[in-house]
Design a protein around this motif. Structure first.
Motif, PDB file in Angstrom:
ATOM      1  N   GLN A  35       0.837  -1.203   0.000  1.00 39.89           N
ATOM      2  CA  GLN A  35       0.000   0.000   0.000  1.00 39.89           C
ATOM      3  C   GLN A  35       0.874   1.255   0.000  1.00 39.89           C
ATOM      4  OE1 GLN A  35      -3.841   0.721   1.713  1.00 39.89           O
ATOM      5  NE2 GLN A  35      -2.944   1.979   3.310  1.00 39.89           N
TER       6      GLN A  35
ATOM      7  N   THR B 144      -5.721  10.022   4.119  1.00 42.82           N
ATOM      8  CA  THR B 144      -6.636   9.023   4.642  1.00 42.82           C
ATOM      9  C   THR B 144      -8.029   9.635   4.568  1.00 42.82           C
ATOM     10  OG1 THR B 144      -4.890   8.244   6.103  1.00 42.82           O
ATOM     11  CG2 THR B 144      -7.135   7.595   6.659  1.00 42.82           C
TER      12      THR B 144
ATOM     13  N   ILE C 131     -11.896  -5.808   2.147  1.00 42.84           N
ATOM     14  CA  ILE C 131     -11.476  -4.439   2.446  1.00 42.84           C
ATOM     15  C   ILE C 131     -12.074  -3.432   1.462  1.00 42.84           C
ATOM     16  CG2 ILE C 131      -9.304  -5.230   3.469  1.00 42.84           C
ATOM     17  CD1 ILE C 131      -7.881  -4.378   0.902  1.00 42.84           C
TER      18      ILE C 131
ATOM     19  N   ARG D 107     -14.988  -1.810   1.467  1.00 38.68           N
ATOM     20  CA  ARG D 107     -15.660  -0.647   2.026  1.00 38.68           C
ATOM     21  C   ARG D 107     -15.418  -0.560   3.529  1.00 38.68           C
ATOM     22  NH1 ARG D 107     -19.930   2.333  -0.046  1.00 38.68           N
ATOM     23  NH2 ARG D 107     -20.288   0.794  -1.668  1.00 38.68           N
TER      24      ARG D 107
ATOM     25  N   GLN E 231     -12.321   3.703   7.186  1.00 35.04           N
ATOM     26  CA  GLN E 231     -11.082   4.449   6.956  1.00 35.04           C
ATOM     27  C   GLN E 231     -10.369   3.843   5.762  1.00 35.04           C
ATOM     28  OE1 GLN E 231      -8.336   4.583  10.349  1.00 35.04           O
ATOM     29  NE2 GLN E 231      -6.677   4.153   8.920  1.00 35.04           N
ATOM     30  N   PHE E 232      -9.972   4.685   4.817  1.00 35.87           N
ATOM     31  CA  PHE E 232      -9.179   4.174   3.695  1.00 35.87           C
ATOM     32  C   PHE E 232      -8.291   5.276   3.157  1.00 35.87           C
ATOM     33  CE2 PHE E 232     -11.384   6.182   0.111  1.00 35.87           C
ATOM     34  CZ  PHE E 232     -12.570   6.565   0.694  1.00 35.87           C
ATOM     35  N   ASP E 233      -7.301   4.879   2.381  1.00 37.77           N
ATOM     36  CA  ASP E 233      -6.357   5.850   1.839  1.00 37.77           C
ATOM     37  C   ASP E 233      -6.634   6.093   0.365  1.00 37.77           C
ATOM     38  OD1 ASP E 233      -5.302   5.656   4.344  1.00 37.77           O
ATOM     39  OD2 ASP E 233      -3.228   5.606   3.669  1.00 37.77           O
ATOM     40  N   LYS E 234      -6.239   7.259  -0.084  1.00 36.26           N
ATOM     41  CA  LYS E 234      -6.571   7.630  -1.450  1.00 36.26           C
ATOM     42  C   LYS E 234      -5.589   8.698  -1.927  1.00 36.26           C
ATOM     43  CE  LYS E 234     -10.781   9.450  -2.002  1.00 36.26           C
ATOM     44  NZ  LYS E 234     -10.545  10.779  -2.545  1.00 36.26           N
TER      45      LYS E 234
ATOM     46  N   PRO F 241      -7.749   0.805  -1.113  1.00 34.20           N
ATOM     47  CA  PRO F 241      -8.053  -0.596  -0.789  1.00 34.20           C
ATOM     48  C   PRO F 241      -8.472  -1.373  -2.028  1.00 34.20           C
ATOM     49  CG  PRO F 241      -9.131   0.899   0.734  1.00 34.20           C
ATOM     50  CD  PRO F 241      -8.529   1.751  -0.335  1.00 34.20           C
ATOM     51  N   ARG F 242      -9.231  -0.752  -2.889  1.00 34.83           N
ATOM     52  CA  ARG F 242      -9.734  -1.463  -4.065  1.00 34.83           C
ATOM     53  C   ARG F 242      -8.630  -1.705  -5.094  1.00 34.83           C
ATOM     54  NH1 ARG F 242     -15.653   1.536  -4.424  1.00 34.83           N
ATOM     55  NH2 ARG F 242     -16.245   0.911  -2.303  1.00 34.83           N
TER      56      ARG F 242
END
Length: 418
Positions: free
Chosen positions: A170, A255, A271, A273, A276-279, A386-387
RNA sequence: GGAGGGAUCGCAUAGUGGUCUAGUGCGGCCGCCUGCUAAGCGGUUACCCCGAGAAAUUGGGGUCGAGGGUUCGAAUCCCUCUCCCUCCGCCA
């Protein structure tokens, strides 16, 4: 925000355009508020002008008199009463305007919901395997790189922990995407705050309508950003930009935090949905006449990430009924995930026209000496993490259960870990 | 968190109740003068809203960090808040 002057002068057009979104809006109510606002404003200003003249008289001692003083006091009271009425009407009007979504671009296909969206193009072929490809949640546990149980232990459902090679992958993807956009696509890197003030969410369009999807620290009134689009929209809030600086292109890693409480029970596996996720987010401030063209460029910049990673994707144009609140035209980029057997939305590239610029008051001067004008704003993920991780794990899995590293990432993955 | 200082039209600064329609300098722009440049001279130089007009324009109102208060009248006096600076405390 839609220009009140457009609503005033062309209410039917606005009404018809908004109806394309398959929802109803109180345009008539807004028109009434606008009329009564301007009426009481005009009365107030008339009294104010009178008051001002008297005040000038008063400044000359020889013209002062008890009668004049009394009259001014009376006028003053009247003005403050009118003022109260005016600002009440104005804030009602503004509150209503803030709930109206953007007007769809005339090129956007009509439709009711996501099922009416159209695939614009597909890059690559869905990969075939000589074995049954595993979904990422199984790969993640087998490889010991995604830990769902400990995520739940630490934070509850919809949280997970990336470990070792997974965390490294990641981190490498973040660097790879930032480097690519900065070096090859001409974006300027921004590291924004992840907590912002309420007015930033109003500027981007998340508030007042969509507060229930946001995390909020009530004590300090900080709002956790659901996307870096929020701080980027507000980066130039209340500024007048130099025309020769446009377009301004920014790329920001952040994040993102989302409540996602409406979809409890759906997409709980893996993972895809989380709260908290990063983009990595792409953002442009452009001249109005260039924004359509710039949307194509921005979308291509996001697509380039998928291409360099050798991932199959398709670009989908959203129909009027599926368009986001602030957007007038949107392309989604969806990666093919052979394990969970679905197209995963990793980017939503939107032209918001002057909708956000109006809310955040971001303007420019087309020519020296000309009147200021609102810029157009564009945003899109470049891309969501995540996707992207899912797509890499599922597409690059081998028969023996291992996962290869895409060639483009090799320079970023030299550190060996389990 | 505690104590003090501050926020004025791009920048710098003046303005302690009415003559502020916010002055001055610098910078910017336009013009004049001038072999060229510099200097000099003259002018101009914010933003928002409402109205009139096809438009160029034009009438009015608002904005001195934000909001409230005192007053016939506030950049100026009082209160609250925000941000910045200095020092102390606490930390990464």
């Amino acid at each position: 925000m839609i220009d009140i002057k457009l609503i005033r002068e062309n209410p039917d057009f606005v009404q018809r355009s908004l109806e394309k979104r398959n929802d109803t809006f109180a345009v008539g109510e807004i028109l009434e508020l606008d009329v009564s606002y301007r009426k009481s404003l005009q009365r107030q200003e008339q009294f104010r002008a009178q008051h001002k003249k008297m005040s000038k008289q008063m400044s000359n001692p020889s013209e002062r008199s008890p009668e004049l003083t009394l009259e001014m006091r009376r006028l003053g009271n009247e003005i403050s009463a009118l003022q109260e009425e005016t600002s009440k009407t104005r804030s009602d009007l503004e509150a209503s305007l803030l709930t109206l979504p953007n007007i769809p671009h005339e090129s956007v296909p009509l439709g009711n919901d996501a099922s009416d969206n159209t695939v614009v193009r597909t890059w690559g072929e869905p990969k075939t395997f000589p074995f049954e490809p595993l979904p990422h949640w199984e790969l993640g546990e087998k490889l010991n790189i995604i830990d769902f149980q400990r995520g739940v232990k630490l934070s509850g459902s919809r949280f997970y922990v990336l470990k070792g090679w997974g965390a490294h992958l990641q981190r490498s993807l973040i660097s790879f995407m930032l480097d690519t956009h900065v070096r090859d696509h001409g974006y300027r890197e921004i590291y924004p705050p992840f907590m912002v003030k309420r007015e930033c969410l109003v500027g981007s369009g998340n508030l007042p309508k969509f507060g229930d999807n946001l995390y909020h620290d009530k004590e300090e009134d900080y709002w956790f950003i659901p996307t870096a689009e929020v701080p980027l929209t507000n980066f130039h809030r209340d500024e007048i930009l130099d025309a020769e600086d446009l377009p301004l292109s920014y790329v920001a890693y952040s994040t993102c935090f989302r409540r996602e409480k409406m979809t409890a029970g759906k997409d709980t596996r893996g993972i895809k949905r989380g709260h908290q996720f990063d983009k990595v987010e792409l953002y442009k401030f452009t001249r109005p006449e260039n924004s359509d063209e710039d949307l194509e460029k921005l979308t291509a910049d996001a697509e380039d990430i998928c291409q360099r990673l050798g991932l199959t994707y398709r670009v989908v144009q959203l129909c009027t009924g599926d368009l986001g609140f602030a957007s007038r035209k949107t392309y989604d980029i969806e990666l093919w995930a052979p394990g969970c057997n679905e197209w995963l939305e990793v980017s939503s590239c939107s032209n918001c026209g002057d909708f956000q610029a109006r809310r955040a008051n971001v303007r420019y001067r087309p020519e020296p000496g000309a009147r200021t004008q609102f810029v157009h704003t564009l945003n899109g993920s470049g891309v969501a993490l995540p996707r992207l991780l899912i797509a890499i794990l599922e597409n690059y899995q081998q028969a023996n259960g291992t996962v290869l590293i895409p060639e483009a990432l090799a320079p970023y993955m030299e550190l060996r870990q389990g």
